[in-house]
Enzyme design. Structure first.
Site, mmCIF file in Angstrom:
data_model
loop_
_atom_site.group_PDB
_atom_site.id
_atom_site.type_symbol
_atom_site.label_atom_id
_atom_site.label_comp_id
_atom_site.label_asym_id
_atom_site.label_seq_id
_atom_site.Cartn_x
_atom_site.Cartn_y
_atom_site.Cartn_z
ATOM 1 N N HIS A 99 85.521 -29.154 105.235
ATOM 2 C CA HIS A 99 84.937 -28.360 104.149
ATOM 3 C C HIS A 99 85.483 -28.935 102.850
ATOM 4 C CE1 HIS A 99 83.551 -25.368 107.075
ATOM 5 N NE2 HIS A 99 84.729 -25.508 107.653
ATOM 6 N N LYS A 225 74.618 -25.318 110.504
ATOM 7 C CA LYS A 225 75.860 -24.742 111.050
ATOM 8 C C LYS A 225 75.638 -23.262 111.346
ATOM 9 C CE LYS A 225 80.454 -24.097 111.568
ATOM 10 N NZ LYS A 225 81.353 -23.959 110.454
ATOM 11 N N HIS A 266 80.061 -22.839 115.250
ATOM 12 C CA HIS A 266 81.415 -22.295 115.250
ATOM 13 C C HIS A 266 81.467 -21.271 116.374
ATOM 14 C CE1 HIS A 266 84.728 -19.714 113.445
ATOM 15 N NE2 HIS A 266 84.030 -18.816 114.107
ATOM 16 N N HIS A 286 85.612 -25.540 117.452
ATOM 17 C CA HIS A 286 86.786 -24.715 117.817
ATOM 18 C C HIS A 286 86.895 -24.564 119.344
ATOM 19 C CE1 HIS A 286 86.969 -23.965 113.562
ATOM 20 N NE2 HIS A 286 85.806 -23.329 113.582
ATOM 21 N N ASP A 358 88.609 -29.280 110.593
ATOM 22 C CA ASP A 358 88.546 -28.118 109.684
ATOM 23 C C ASP A 358 89.383 -28.345 108.425
ATOM 24 O OD1 ASP A 358 87.432 -25.720 108.960
ATOM 25 O OD2 ASP A 358 88.508 -24.498 110.442
#
Ligand code: ARG
Length: 446
Positions: A99, A225, A266, A286, A358
């Site tokens: 990000h 996403k 996610h 994740h 991340d």
């Protein structure tokens, strides 16, 4: 009379076009390609798990022209040479989960209320450069305000600011009150701050998903996403809880794939992971609470796992002093260890793995700190590097242009001064970075 005039005019236009084409051709011919020879002492080209010694990589403008045994290449006298003959040369690294808008020293949710979008823009300029200089020549940005990552991608591609190649998403699609929503403020505050969220990101029901995906594609995102489950850094939800439904995710995948866009989900929670995989997403991000059935499903469908297994160190070690509330840290305490153990199970079972960290939750530029954990939790060093090169390129849909050192690909090339297959942590300090044939950093031997 009229007719001859028209014919004459047509002839004249034809002549102009012809002349313009000729001079464009001439200009092309005049511009000689810029050729650079890289002497690589040891090469990990990421097409296999092995090293090759004494190789010459010929770079022509932004592309790799050839990769050959040193004794088979005649380097012309006076040619431009980069001497990495004492180094280990690899493809530029790829982080599939960053990000770039975010700062890891600003983790207090109140930041959202205090700042204008410009703050994220400034952070992005700095973070992009830091990421590139750390050896990451491509990233996938999986969540920012609309449409930060798209604009950043374009500014980098124009050569206006230095940074990695960016595969850009828009804001993540999230249910009302979900991991992508603003949950700790009064309704008027959230609505005032993010008026566009309704259009692009906060979705309830398949039709809302259809609209959001199409709207994001209209504004030129590369990837979609989804927030399949709750998360750690969000307020008022739990990582284990499913959020988007199967039907909502199926709609997102159908719309995205129809438009040639991939989907990243996610998903920490056990059920959310499975529903996302069943819906056909391209990667699970994740994957913390995945079970054996989820692992089996991912393996069968070839879904990539992008597990940010360095993050836990930073959240438990530093996040409190940068304003992350105790409730979030408590969520991390329950999750971090399990995520690493489950990553190991998935690796053992043969699930495809791509590197993603991340960054933004922890400081940009530290991306390579995750390699240590990927090796500790089951990958070989070569496997970890391929997760961040050839496999990552496959996941982000760029395997024709990046991810390996082969003729035809972009000259995205890094080097380190120790064998990364012996000590993976050497990738935390990358002294040589080339992207698209341009050298951004050369501190080898300095
Ligand atoms: N962005 C993620 C979330 O908020 C970060 C999770 C970090 N923790 C971890 N163990 N990977 O859910």
């Amino acid at each position: 009379m009229m007719r001859t005039r028209k014919a004459a005019a047509a002839l004249f236009v034809f002549f102009l076009v012809f002349a313009a084409t000729l001079s464009a051709e001439a200009a092309k011919e005049k511009k000689k390609p810029h050729v650079v020879y890289i002497k690589a002492g040891h090469l990990f080209d990421a097409t296999s798990d092995n090293l090759r010694d004494n190789v010459v990589i010929t770079v022509e403008d932004e592309r790799i022209k050839g990769v050959d045994a040193a004794d088979a290449v005649k380097i012309p006298a006076g040619a431009e040479v980069i001497d990495l003959s004492k180094a280990w040369v690899l493809p530029g690294l790829i982080d599939c989960h960053v990000h770039l808008e975010a700062r890891a020293d600003k983790l207090d949710p109140i930041e959202d209320v205090r700042s204008t979008p410009f703050k994220g823009g400034f952070a992005g300029v700095v973070n992009a450069r830091t990421t590139l200089l750390a050896g990451f020549t491509s990233v996938r940005d999986v969540g920012s305000s609309p449409f930060f990552a798209v604009d950043l991608r374009d500014a980098i591609n124009e050569g206006f600011i230095p940074g990695p190649r960016v595969v850009a998403s828009g804001p993540p699609l999230s249910i009302t009150g979900g991991h992508g929503d603003m949950n700790s403020f009064a309704p008027a505050v959230s609505n005032y701050l993010y008026p566009e969220e309704k259009d692009f990101a906060i979705v309830d029901g398949p039709e809302a998903v259809r609209h959001a995906v199409r709207a994001q594609i209209k504004y030129r995102v590369d990837v979609i996403k989804l927030m399949a489950t709750g998360g750690v850094m969000s307020q008022g939800d739990q990582p284990g809880a499913e959020q988007l439904t199967y039907d909502e995710m199926k709609m997102a995948v159908d719309e995205a794939h129809r438009a040639g866009r991939k989907v990243a989900a996610h998903a920490h929670g056990t059920q959310g992971i499975k529903d996302a995989v069943r819906a056909g997403v391209d990667s699970i991000e994740h994957g913390s609470l995945i079970d054996d059935e989820g692992i089996q499903m991912m393996k069968e469908r070839g879904t990539y796992l992008v597990a940010d297994i360095y993050n836990d160190d930073y959240i438990l070690g530093n996040a409190a002093k940068f304003g992350l509330p105790e409730a979030n840290i408590e969520k991390e305490r329950k999750l971090g260890r399990l995520q690493r153990e489950n990553f190991q199970k998935a690796v053992k079972a043969g699930v495809k793995v791509a590197f993603g960290t991340d960054a933004g939750v922890y400081p940009h530029g530290d991306n390579a700190k995750q390699f240590h954990y990927m090796v500790k939790f089951g990958l070989t060093p070569a496997g970890a590097i391929r997760a961040a090169t050839s496999s990552a390129a496959d996941l982000i849909g760029r395997k024709d242009t990046v991810g390996t050192i082969e003729a035809g690909k972009y000259a995205d090339i890094i080097a380190v001064t120790e064998n990364p297959l012996d000590r993976i942590e050497v990738l935390e300090h990358v002294p040589f970075v080339m992207k698209g044939g341009v050298v951004y950093k050369d501190e080898v031997g300095k």
